[in-house]
Design a protein around this motif. Structure first.
Motif, PDB file in Angstrom:
ATOM      1  N   VAL A 153      80.924 -13.058  -1.800  1.00 12.85           N
ATOM      2  CA  VAL A 153      79.562 -12.609  -2.070  1.00 12.85           C
ATOM      3  C   VAL A 153      79.607 -11.170  -2.545  1.00 12.85           C
ATOM      4  O   VAL A 153      80.234 -10.313  -1.931  1.00 12.85           O
ATOM      5  N   LYS A 154      78.928 -10.933  -3.646  1.00  8.42           N
ATOM      6  CA  LYS A 154      78.896  -9.595  -4.241  1.00  8.42           C
ATOM      7  C   LYS A 154      77.450  -9.159  -4.428  1.00  8.42           C
ATOM      8  O   LYS A 154      76.570  -9.984  -4.661  1.00  8.42           O
ATOM      9  N   LEU A 155      77.222  -7.862  -4.367  1.00 16.71           N
ATOM     10  CA  LEU A 155      75.903  -7.303  -4.609  1.00 16.71           C
ATOM     11  C   LEU A 155      75.538  -7.502  -6.075  1.00 16.71           C
ATOM     12  O   LEU A 155      76.338  -7.208  -6.971  1.00 16.71           O
ATOM     13  N   LYS A 156      74.338  -8.003  -6.312  1.00 15.36           N
ATOM     14  CA  LYS A 156      73.853  -8.167  -7.685  1.00 15.36           C
ATOM     15  C   LYS A 156      73.059  -6.919  -8.051  1.00 15.36           C
ATOM     16  O   LYS A 156      72.014  -6.647  -7.470  1.00 15.36           O
ATOM     17  N   ASP A 157      73.551  -6.178  -9.002  1.00 14.87           N
ATOM     18  CA  ASP A 157      72.897  -4.939  -9.409  1.00 14.87           C
ATOM     19  C   ASP A 157      71.466  -5.174  -9.864  1.00 14.87           C
ATOM     20  O   ASP A 157      70.570  -4.396  -9.534  1.00 14.87           O
ATOM     21  N   SER A 158      71.224  -6.245 -10.601  1.00 15.05           N
ATOM     22  CA  SER A 158      69.872  -6.498 -11.117  1.00 15.05           C
ATOM     23  C   SER A 158      68.884  -6.746  -9.979  1.00 15.05           C
ATOM     24  O   SER A 158      67.746  -6.282 -10.026  1.00 15.05           O
ATOM     25  N   SER A 159      69.314  -7.449  -8.941  1.00 12.51           N
ATOM     26  CA  SER A 159      68.434  -7.693  -7.801  1.00 12.51           C
ATOM     27  C   SER A 159      68.215  -6.423  -6.995  1.00 12.51           C
ATOM     28  O   SER A 159      67.115  -6.159  -6.501  1.00 12.51           O
ATOM     29  N   TYR A 160      69.244  -5.620  -6.872  1.00  8.75           N
ATOM     30  CA  TYR A 160      69.126  -4.354  -6.163  1.00  8.75           C
ATOM     31  C   TYR A 160      68.134  -3.439  -6.890  1.00  8.75           C
ATOM     32  O   TYR A 160      67.268  -2.820  -6.262  1.00  8.75           O
ATOM     33  N   GLU A 161      68.228  -3.378  -8.198  1.00  6.51           N
ATOM     34  CA  GLU A 161      67.307  -2.562  -8.992  1.00  6.51           C
ATOM     35  C   GLU A 161      65.881  -3.098  -8.886  1.00  6.51           C
ATOM     36  O   GLU A 161      64.927  -2.318  -8.801  1.00  6.51           O
ATOM     37  N   PHE A 162      65.731  -4.423  -8.865  1.00  4.33           N
ATOM     38  CA  PHE A 162      64.421  -5.042  -8.700  1.00  4.33           C
ATOM     39  C   PHE A 162      63.829  -4.645  -7.340  1.00  4.33           C
ATOM     40  O   PHE A 162      62.660  -4.261  -7.245  1.00  4.33           O
ATOM     41  N   ALA A 163      64.630  -4.687  -6.285  1.00  8.17           N
ATOM     42  CA  ALA A 163      64.172  -4.303  -4.948  1.00  8.17           C
ATOM     43  C   ALA A 163      63.765  -2.827  -4.916  1.00  8.17           C
ATOM     44  O   ALA A 163      62.738  -2.480  -4.319  1.00  8.17           O
ATOM     45  N   ARG A 222      66.466 -15.854  -8.315  1.00  7.72           N
ATOM     46  CA  ARG A 222      67.638 -15.013  -8.050  1.00  7.72           C
ATOM     47  C   ARG A 222      67.276 -13.551  -7.810  1.00  7.72           C
ATOM     48  O   ARG A 222      67.988 -12.829  -7.129  1.00  7.72           O
ATOM     49  N   LYS A 223      66.171 -13.091  -8.360  1.00 11.78           N
ATOM     50  CA  LYS A 223      65.777 -11.695  -8.176  1.00 11.78           C
ATOM     51  C   LYS A 223      65.579 -11.342  -6.710  1.00 11.78           C
ATOM     52  O   LYS A 223      65.710 -10.195  -6.329  1.00 11.78           O
ATOM     53  N   TRP A 224      65.247 -12.323  -5.906  1.00 20.84           N
ATOM     54  CA  TRP A 224      64.917 -12.065  -4.504  1.00 20.84           C
ATOM     55  C   TRP A 224      66.147 -12.109  -3.600  1.00 20.84           C
ATOM     56  O   TRP A 224      66.024 -11.980  -2.388  1.00 20.84           O
ATOM     57  N   HIS A 225      67.313 -12.277  -4.173  1.00 21.82           N
ATOM     58  CA  HIS A 225      68.537 -12.357  -3.377  1.00 21.82           C
ATOM     59  C   HIS A 225      69.518 -11.293  -3.849  1.00 21.82           C
ATOM     60  O   HIS A 225      69.898 -11.263  -5.022  1.00 21.82           O
ATOM     61  N   LEU A 226      69.914 -10.421  -2.922  1.00 21.03           N
ATOM     62  CA  LEU A 226      70.778  -9.305  -3.285  1.00 21.03           C
ATOM     63  C   LEU A 226      72.236  -9.703  -3.450  1.00 21.03           C
ATOM     64  O   LEU A 226      72.987  -9.012  -4.118  1.00 21.03           O
ATOM     65  N   GLY A 227      72.627 -10.819  -2.858  1.00 21.10           N
ATOM     66  CA  GLY A 227      74.006 -11.257  -2.930  1.00 21.10           C
ATOM     67  C   GLY A 227      74.191 -12.440  -3.861  1.00 21.10           C
ATOM     68  O   GLY A 227      73.281 -13.238  -4.070  1.00 21.10           O
ATOM     69  N   ASP A 228      75.368 -12.534  -4.423  1.00 24.58           N
ATOM     70  CA  ASP A 228      75.716 -13.636  -5.318  1.00 24.58           C
ATOM     71  C   ASP A 228      77.098 -14.151  -4.913  1.00 24.58           C
ATOM     72  O   ASP A 228      78.062 -13.381  -4.861  1.00 24.58           O
ATOM     73  N   ASP A 229      77.179 -15.438  -4.578  1.00 26.01           N
ATOM     74  CA  ASP A 229      78.452 -16.048  -4.196  1.00 26.01           C
ATOM     75  C   ASP A 229      79.033 -16.737  -5.422  1.00 26.01           C
ATOM     76  O   ASP A 229      78.635 -17.845  -5.790  1.00 26.01           O
ATOM     77  N   ASP A 230      79.999 -16.085  -6.060  1.00 24.65           N
ATOM     78  CA  ASP A 230      80.521 -16.606  -7.320  1.00 24.65           C
ATOM     79  C   ASP A 230      81.399 -17.841  -7.151  1.00 24.65           C
ATOM     80  O   ASP A 230      81.867 -18.404  -8.130  1.00 24.65           O
ATOM     81  N   GLU A 231      81.616 -18.268  -5.912  1.00 22.35           N
ATOM     82  CA  GLU A 231      82.352 -19.512  -5.693  1.00 22.35           C
ATOM     83  C   GLU A 231      81.421 -20.733  -5.703  1.00 22.35           C
ATOM     84  O   GLU A 231      81.894 -21.867  -5.698  1.00 22.35           O
TER      85      GLU A 231
END
Length: 70
Positions: free
Chosen positions: A3-13, A53-62
């Motif tokens: 799980v990685k921080l999604k920059d776009s979601s963080y900026e949206f928050a 996806r904007k409402w979720h700060l994490g992204d599980d690339d698996e």
């Protein structure tokens, strides 16, 4: 799980906070107010995964793209 921080979601928050679009809840209030799986599905049907996806700060690339697990 990667799980990685999604920059776009963080900026949206950050924009939501800056614009005053937040609610200060007491500890664990979220569990009483979180959407049901059905409500999430209805939101996705109406607005699509990009908005969801904007409402979720994490992204599980698996996980597969365009799934809630992602």
């Amino acid at each position: 799980m990667a799980v990685k921080l999604k920059d776009s979601s963080y900026e949206f928050a950050q924009r939501l906070v800056k614009d005053g679009k937040f609610v200060v809840d007491e500890r664990e209030d979220w569990s009483e107010h979180q959407p049901s799986a059905q409500q999430e599905n209805e939101f996705i049907e109406k607005h699509g995964f990009n908005e969801y996806r904007k409402w979720h700060l994490g992204d599980d690339d698996e996980e597969r793209e365009n799934t809630k697990a992602r």
